[in-house]
Design a protein around this motif. Structure first.
Motif, PDB file in Angstrom:
ATOM      1  N   GLU A 125       0.585  -1.059  -0.170  1.00 49.45           N
ATOM      2  CA  GLU A 125      -0.271   0.306   0.116  1.00 49.45           C
ATOM      3  C   GLU A 125       0.777   1.289  -0.176  1.00 49.45           C
ATOM      4  OE1 GLU A 125      -4.373  -2.226   1.080  1.00 49.45           O
ATOM      5  OE2 GLU A 125      -2.956  -2.302   3.199  1.00 49.45           O
ATOM      6  N   ILE A 126       2.360   1.162  -0.818  1.00 52.00           N
ATOM      7  CA  ILE A 126       3.301   2.723  -0.207  1.00 52.00           C
ATOM      8  C   ILE A 126       2.434   3.575  -0.890  1.00 52.00           C
ATOM      9  CG2 ILE A 126       4.342   1.443  -2.534  1.00 52.00           C
ATOM     10  CD1 ILE A 126       6.874   2.543  -1.200  1.00 52.00           C
ATOM     11  N   LEU A 127       2.122   3.293  -2.432  1.00 54.38           N
ATOM     12  CA  LEU A 127       1.752   4.628  -2.391  1.00 54.38           C
ATOM     13  C   LEU A 127       0.478   5.275  -2.692  1.00 54.38           C
ATOM     14  CD1 LEU A 127       1.847   3.036  -6.884  1.00 54.38           C
ATOM     15  CD2 LEU A 127       3.641   4.378  -5.185  1.00 54.38           C
ATOM     16  N   LEU A 128      -0.445   4.304  -1.900  1.00 57.13           N
ATOM     17  CA  LEU A 128      -1.635   5.384  -1.515  1.00 57.13           C
ATOM     18  C   LEU A 128      -1.151   5.940  -0.229  1.00 57.13           C
ATOM     19  CD1 LEU A 128      -4.459   3.680   0.084  1.00 57.13           C
ATOM     20  CD2 LEU A 128      -4.003   5.683   0.668  1.00 57.13           C
ATOM     21  N   HIS A 129      -0.351   5.898   0.801  1.00 59.42           N
ATOM     22  CA  HIS A 129       0.481   6.644   1.757  1.00 59.42           C
ATOM     23  C   HIS A 129       1.266   7.590   0.832  1.00 59.42           C
ATOM     24  CE1 HIS A 129       0.464   3.832   5.347  1.00 59.42           C
ATOM     25  NE2 HIS A 129      -0.308   3.463   4.578  1.00 59.42           N
ATOM     26  N   ALA A 130       2.039   7.939  -0.302  1.00 58.99           N
ATOM     27  CA  ALA A 130       2.779   8.511  -0.783  1.00 58.99           C
ATOM     28  C   ALA A 130       1.796   9.094  -1.400  1.00 58.99           C
ATOM     29  CB  ALA A 130       3.887   7.694  -1.886  1.00 58.99           C
ATOM     30  N   PHE A 131       0.842   9.071  -2.168  1.00 58.71           N
ATOM     31  CA  PHE A 131      -0.219  10.243  -2.782  1.00 58.71           C
ATOM     32  C   PHE A 131      -0.830  10.960  -1.773  1.00 58.71           C
ATOM     33  CE2 PHE A 131      -0.664   6.980  -6.677  1.00 58.71           C
ATOM     34  CZ  PHE A 131       1.353   8.086  -7.027  1.00 58.71           C
ATOM     35  N   LEU A 132      -0.915  10.177  -0.205  1.00 61.80           N
ATOM     36  CA  LEU A 132      -1.645  11.590   0.729  1.00 61.80           C
ATOM     37  C   LEU A 132      -0.380  12.246   0.629  1.00 61.80           C
ATOM     38  CD1 LEU A 132      -4.101   8.594   2.481  1.00 61.80           C
ATOM     39  CD2 LEU A 132      -4.519  10.436   0.916  1.00 61.80           C
ATOM     40  N   PRO A 133      -0.629  13.796   1.628  1.00 57.69           N
ATOM     41  CA  PRO A 133       0.346  14.480   2.116  1.00 57.69           C
ATOM     42  C   PRO A 133       1.017  14.418   3.030  1.00 57.69           C
ATOM     43  CG  PRO A 133      -2.037  16.023   1.813  1.00 57.69           C
ATOM     44  CD  PRO A 133      -2.040  14.480   1.133  1.00 57.69           C
ATOM     45  N   HIS A 134       0.000  13.832   4.225  1.00 60.38           N
ATOM     46  CA  HIS A 134       0.128  14.012   5.563  1.00 60.38           C
ATOM     47  C   HIS A 134       0.838  13.330   6.300  1.00 60.38           C
ATOM     48  CE1 HIS A 134      -3.927  13.689   4.847  1.00 60.38           C
ATOM     49  NE2 HIS A 134      -3.635  14.493   5.180  1.00 60.38           N
ATOM     50  N   LYS A 135       2.069  13.656   7.567  1.00 60.35           N
ATOM     51  CA  LYS A 135       3.345  13.660   7.773  1.00 60.35           C
ATOM     52  C   LYS A 135       3.065  12.503   8.382  1.00 60.35           C
ATOM     53  CE  LYS A 135       6.926  14.903  10.909  1.00 60.35           C
ATOM     54  NZ  LYS A 135       7.959  16.132   9.922  1.00 60.35           N
ATOM     55  N   PHE A 136       2.240  11.514   9.160  1.00 59.73           N
ATOM     56  CA  PHE A 136       1.759  10.443   9.725  1.00 59.73           C
ATOM     57  C   PHE A 136       0.757   9.976   9.176  1.00 59.73           C
ATOM     58  CE2 PHE A 136       4.967  12.524  12.640  1.00 59.73           C
ATOM     59  CZ  PHE A 136       5.521  11.442  13.171  1.00 59.73           C
ATOM     60  N   ILE A 137       0.794   8.405   8.962  1.00 60.01           N
ATOM     61  CA  ILE A 137      -0.488   7.887   8.209  1.00 60.01           C
ATOM     62  C   ILE A 137      -0.491   6.572   8.826  1.00 60.01           C
ATOM     63  CG2 ILE A 137      -1.904   7.516   6.327  1.00 60.01           C
ATOM     64  CD1 ILE A 137      -0.700   9.082   4.343  1.00 60.01           C
ATOM     65  N   ASP A 138      -2.003   5.825   9.652  1.00 56.62           N
ATOM     66  CA  ASP A 138      -1.922   4.746  10.106  1.00 56.62           C
ATOM     67  C   ASP A 138      -2.853   3.915   9.278  1.00 56.62           C
ATOM     68  OD1 ASP A 138      -0.494   7.380  11.904  1.00 56.62           O
ATOM     69  OD2 ASP A 138      -1.768   5.291  13.542  1.00 56.62           O
ATOM     70  N   HIS A 139      -1.992   2.660   8.450  1.00 53.11           N
ATOM     71  CA  HIS A 139      -4.010   1.893   8.621  1.00 53.11           C
ATOM     72  C   HIS A 139      -3.754   0.623   8.567  1.00 53.11           C
ATOM     73  CE1 HIS A 139      -5.662  -0.065   5.227  1.00 53.11           C
ATOM     74  NE2 HIS A 139      -4.717  -1.151   4.755  1.00 53.11           N
ATOM     75  N   THR A 140      -5.486   0.478   9.525  1.00 55.21           N
ATOM     76  CA  THR A 140      -5.770  -0.714  10.544  1.00 55.21           C
ATOM     77  C   THR A 140      -6.393  -1.526   8.699  1.00 55.21           C
ATOM     78  OG1 THR A 140      -7.035  -0.331  11.616  1.00 55.21           O
ATOM     79  CG2 THR A 140      -4.643   0.122  12.547  1.00 55.21           C
ATOM     80  N   HIS A 141      -6.468  -3.076   9.560  1.00 53.48           N
ATOM     81  CA  HIS A 141      -7.858  -3.718   9.460  1.00 53.48           C
ATOM     82  C   HIS A 141      -9.242  -3.894  10.382  1.00 53.48           C
ATOM     83  CE1 HIS A 141      -5.455  -4.869   5.928  1.00 53.48           C
ATOM     84  NE2 HIS A 141      -5.754  -4.142   5.255  1.00 53.48           N
ATOM     85  N   ALA A 142      -9.505  -2.651  11.416  1.00 53.14           N
ATOM     86  CA  ALA A 142      -9.713  -2.878  12.220  1.00 53.14           C
ATOM     87  C   ALA A 142     -11.064  -3.689  12.333  1.00 53.14           C
ATOM     88  CB  ALA A 142     -10.585  -1.688  13.008  1.00 53.14           C
ATOM     89  N   ASN A 143     -11.618  -4.737  13.413  1.00 51.06           N
ATOM     90  CA  ASN A 143     -12.726  -5.663  13.394  1.00 51.06           C
ATOM     91  C   ASN A 143     -13.423  -4.761  12.892  1.00 51.06           C
ATOM     92  OD1 ASN A 143     -11.085  -7.553  13.747  1.00 51.06           O
ATOM     93  ND2 ASN A 143     -11.276  -8.503  15.623  1.00 51.06           N
ATOM     94  N   ALA A 144     -14.135  -4.083  13.891  1.00 47.17           N
ATOM     95  CA  ALA A 144     -15.530  -2.769  14.339  1.00 47.17           C
ATOM     96  C   ALA A 144     -15.381  -2.254  13.188  1.00 47.17           C
ATOM     97  CB  ALA A 144     -15.242  -2.040  15.290  1.00 47.17           C
ATOM     98  N   ILE A 145     -14.330  -1.639  12.222  1.00 47.12           N
ATOM     99  CA  ILE A 145     -14.941  -0.500  10.729  1.00 47.12           C
ATOM    100  C   ILE A 145     -15.676  -1.985   9.478  1.00 47.12           C
ATOM    101  CG2 ILE A 145     -13.674   0.179   8.915  1.00 47.12           C
ATOM    102  CD1 ILE A 145     -13.877   2.098  10.975  1.00 47.12           C
ATOM    103  N   LEU A 146     -14.582  -3.051   9.283  1.00 46.97           N
ATOM    104  CA  LEU A 146     -14.949  -4.373   9.016  1.00 46.97           C
ATOM    105  C   LEU A 146     -16.662  -4.473   9.223  1.00 46.97           C
ATOM    106  CD1 LEU A 146     -11.910  -6.551   7.985  1.00 46.97           C
ATOM    107  CD2 LEU A 146     -12.064  -4.635   7.214  1.00 46.97           C
ATOM    108  N   SER A 147     -17.100  -4.637  10.626  1.00 47.46           N
ATOM    109  CA  SER A 147     -18.100  -4.893  11.173  1.00 47.46           C
ATOM    110  C   SER A 147     -19.582  -4.214  10.186  1.00 47.46           C
ATOM    111  CB  SER A 147     -18.243  -5.286  12.413  1.00 47.46           C
ATOM    112  OG  SER A 147     -17.967  -6.379  12.864  1.00 47.46           O
TER     113      SER A 147
END
Ligand SMILES: [Zn+2]
Length: 686
Positions: A125-147
């Motif tokens: 998922e490197i390009l998604l991180h690169a194309f967004l401008p933010h200094k810090f980016i976090d990505h998870t597959h959190a259970n609650a979001i998936l439900s």
């Protein structure tokens, strides 16, 4: 969900890494990545990733703008700065102007843009991180979001829940296309705190590590709270038999059903290791009357598919008194599963241009109503990962069904993910070891020969269980081999103890394929004068011990139906009696015939029985003190005593271990005795 941020711990991370010249930003990036990684409700097994945009000197000392992004498939809970390889940011950003980008080109460009040429491959998922401008980016597959997003109306639920705090990205397979889509959607509304990716997971971002991390916690908490509202009671339980069989009765049958004959090598099997899980939540899930619908609907996030396949095997509930029915049904279910997988592959591969090679069609997760779930893999480690992801899926699907109806991505989308070379790369390409997927039990596992044998079998890829009446010795030996090795206290002169020990092995790995019956001890006495009790004690250990172990193993091997291998440590005493060694040699002679009897009685079942006759090995039987005494008595040096054989070479426990290993691999050999004694014509078999 509570924030795990603690100021003093954050400062400790900054201080610790500063000593290695790591910047404050990168130290905090590591700190919050670990906070995310330690919570299984957020990320599991290499899922999820984080990044930091900063500047760093390149190899020539010139300061350049970089993206430090998590390495592909690495574990966030234990990440170190080197696990976030730095990639030249300007080069990655230029790629956004392209209409398309092949995987091969992306891989080559990102490797050529790493500041450190030996760094691990960055996240897919490197390009998604690169194309967004933010200094810090976090990505998870959190259970609650998936439900919430794994619903037909997932986007609508999110829109209501987040009230403009996030933008929604429709499902697009990870990679270049998703990165461009997500960046476009972000730019249309740059004030958002994060992006929710339909059927996939969540990104949050911020100017500081803390801001990005705590936005993740806040947004996931909103989803958790939503899942607690207006819940339906799930699931309605199916009719189950009164008495359900035990995991010990079920696992070998299931394991056998999920094994396949090797088409190239007659007598060889491709087997699986099992990891069993159960809990009230798992039982609620697998016992549901509609399991065939919600349990087969697909993965909860696309990243799981390489570990769990797209759907699990579902068996009937195993009634304790009707195991033959269960066996037949399990075999039929596996056949159906494989046919369904092959049809899926053929259909989707045709759509994709016919360029993919099929993976093996066997399940990686099995749901057993009344009992629980199994993860399956070619190693214990892989089986555990599959079980963790299956347990996570059960939780996500239960919550999804409680507020609506679980829905996954389409089969075409699953296929594109499952057969994406960048996903497959996460599994590694190392060649499999010869005993991968096999389970070996070694008795006397705490002794010198047992330890050496267990080590040799583990090195050849087997999962090993070490049985010994000295629990501590077995535990020490297992620890030296690795985390997956199992130590079990077992006195082979006690039938109940042997049965319990094999039950523990089955519970841990799913069955047994190889037994090295090695436990033994020497008794001496002149045969015309020796006390009968001495003889009986020796028979208990040196004959009946082998018989009990072999009998317990054969029962499991027959339930699996995939053959097996019984190996016995006999002794040169079985064919070449030494003076006053009758109490030791006589039961060993009986054991030599026991080997042949097993070879005769179980050859048709594919179960082989072989023996090793070793002599003069420095071990618990032949201690240093004993060697000193015997060599002195004979008037020779210790070295000459130990190498007093035709080859003039000292024989070691490792030599014996290699002989057992060889016998385990010789698929066309049964009823064999291999001598490992440096050559002793008087003990030669004829
Ligand atoms: Zn993801």
């Amino acid at each position: 969900m509570k924030s795990g941020w603690v100021d003093s711990e954050a400062q400790a991370a900054i201080d610790r890494y500063a000593r290695d010249g790591i910047s404050r930003d990168l130290a905090l990036r590591v700190y919050t990545t670990r906070l995310l990684g330690r919570d299984p409700k957020l990320v599991l097994h290499g899922g999820g990733n984080t990044s930091l945009k900063t500047t760093m000197p390149d190899l020539l000392g010139e300061e350049v703008a970089v993206l430090c992004v998590k390495g592909s498939g690495s574990d966030m809970a234990a990440i170190e700065p080197a696990g976030l390889p730095a990639v030249r940011l300007d080069r990655l950003r230029k790629l956004r102007a392209r209409a398309d980008l092949s995987d091969e080109d992306l891989l080559r460009i990102q490797r050529a843009s790493l500041l450190e040429p030996t760094a691990p491959n960055p996240s897919v998922e490197i390009l998604l991180h690169a194309f967004l401008p933010h200094k810090f980016i976090d990505h998870t597959h959190a259970n609650a979001i998936l439900s919430i997003v794994d619903q037909p109306d997932g986007e609508a639920i999110c829109a209501g829940l987040y009230d403009g705090r996030v933008s929604l990205v429709p499902y697009v397979m990870p990679g270049f296309g998703l990165a461009k889509t997500a960046a476009d959607i972000y730019e249309a509304k740059p004030e958002v705190e994060g992006l929710i990716l339909n059927k996939h997971g969540i990104f949050t971002f911020g100017a500081s590590a803390r801001e990005s991390y705590e936005r993740m916690i806040a947004l996931v908490t909103l989803a958790e709270e939503r899942l607690q509202k207006n819940r339906k009671a799930v699931f309605v339980t199916a009719q189950l038999p009164q008495a359900i069989a035990s995991v010990n009765a079920v696992a070998p049958i299931l394991r056998g059903a999920c094994s396949r004959k090797d088409e190239k090598i007659e007598g060889a099997w491709r087997r699986m290791i099992l990891e069993f899980r159960t809990s009230p939540a798992i039982l609620n899930f697998v016992n549901g009357a509609e399991l065939a619908r919600y349990g087969q609907a697909g993965v909860v996030t696309p990243d799981h598919t390489i570990r769990t396949k797209n759907w699990p095997l579902v068996t009937i509930a195993p009634a304790r008194d009707r195991m033959d029915d269960f066996k037949r049904a399990a075999q039929a279910a596996v056949t159906d599963f494989c046919e369904r997988y092959q049809a899926y592959f053929a259909r989707e591969n045709a759509r994709a241009g016919g360029i993919k090679r099929p993976l093996d069609p066997l399940p990686r997760v099995a749901l057993v109503p009344g009992l629980g779930l199994f993860g399956l893999g070619r190693s214990k480690e892989d089986a555990k990962i599959a079980a963790d992801l299956a347990q996570c899926a059960a939780e996500v699907i239960t919550d999804a069904e409680a507020i609506g109806r679980f829905e996954s991505i389409s089969q075409a989308e699953m296929f594109d993910m499952e057969y994406w070379p960048l996903e497959q790369a996460k599994l590694g390409s190392a060649a499999e070891k010869p005993l991968a997927g096999e389970i070996a039990v070694i008795t006397g596992g705490g002794g010198t020969i047992g330890r050496a044998t267990a080590k040799a079998f583990a090195a050849a890829g087997a999962e090993v269980a070490l049985l010994d009446c000295d629990e501590r010795a077995a535990a020490d030996a297992a620890k030296a081999i690795g985390a997956a090795a199992l130590a079990v206290k077992c006195d082979v002169t006690d039938g109940a103890c042997v049965r319990d020990a094999f039950a523990r092995v089955v519970a841990a790995f799913g069955g047994v394929d190889i037994v090295v019956s090695n436990a033994g001890a020497a008794w001496q006495g002149r045969i015309g004068e020796v006390d009968e009790d001495v003889l009986r004690q020796s028979f208990e250990l040196n004959f009946y011990g082998h018989q009990r172990v072999a009998q317990a193993a054969v029962k499991i091997m027959l339930a699996q139906g995939t053959g097996g291998c019984l190996l016995f440590n006999v002794s040169k005493q079985a064919v070449n009696p030494g003076p006053n060694f009758g109490p030791y040699g006589l039961p060993k002679a009986a054991t030599l015939f026991l080997v042949r009897q097993y070879a005769v009685d179980y050859g048709a079942d594919g179960i082989r029985a072989n023996a090793v006759n070793a002599d003069r090995i420095r071990s618990g039987l032949l201690t240093d003190a004993f060697i000193a005494e015997r060599s002195k008595a004979r008037g020779v040096s210790e070295k000459d005593y130990l190498s007093g054989n035709l080859l003039g070479r000292e024989v070691t426990a490792d030599d014996v271990a290699q002989a057992f290993l060889h016998q385990a691999l010789e698929l066309k050999t049964t009823g064999d005795v291999t001598t490992v004694d440096g050559g002793n014509i008087a003990a030669a078999l004829r």
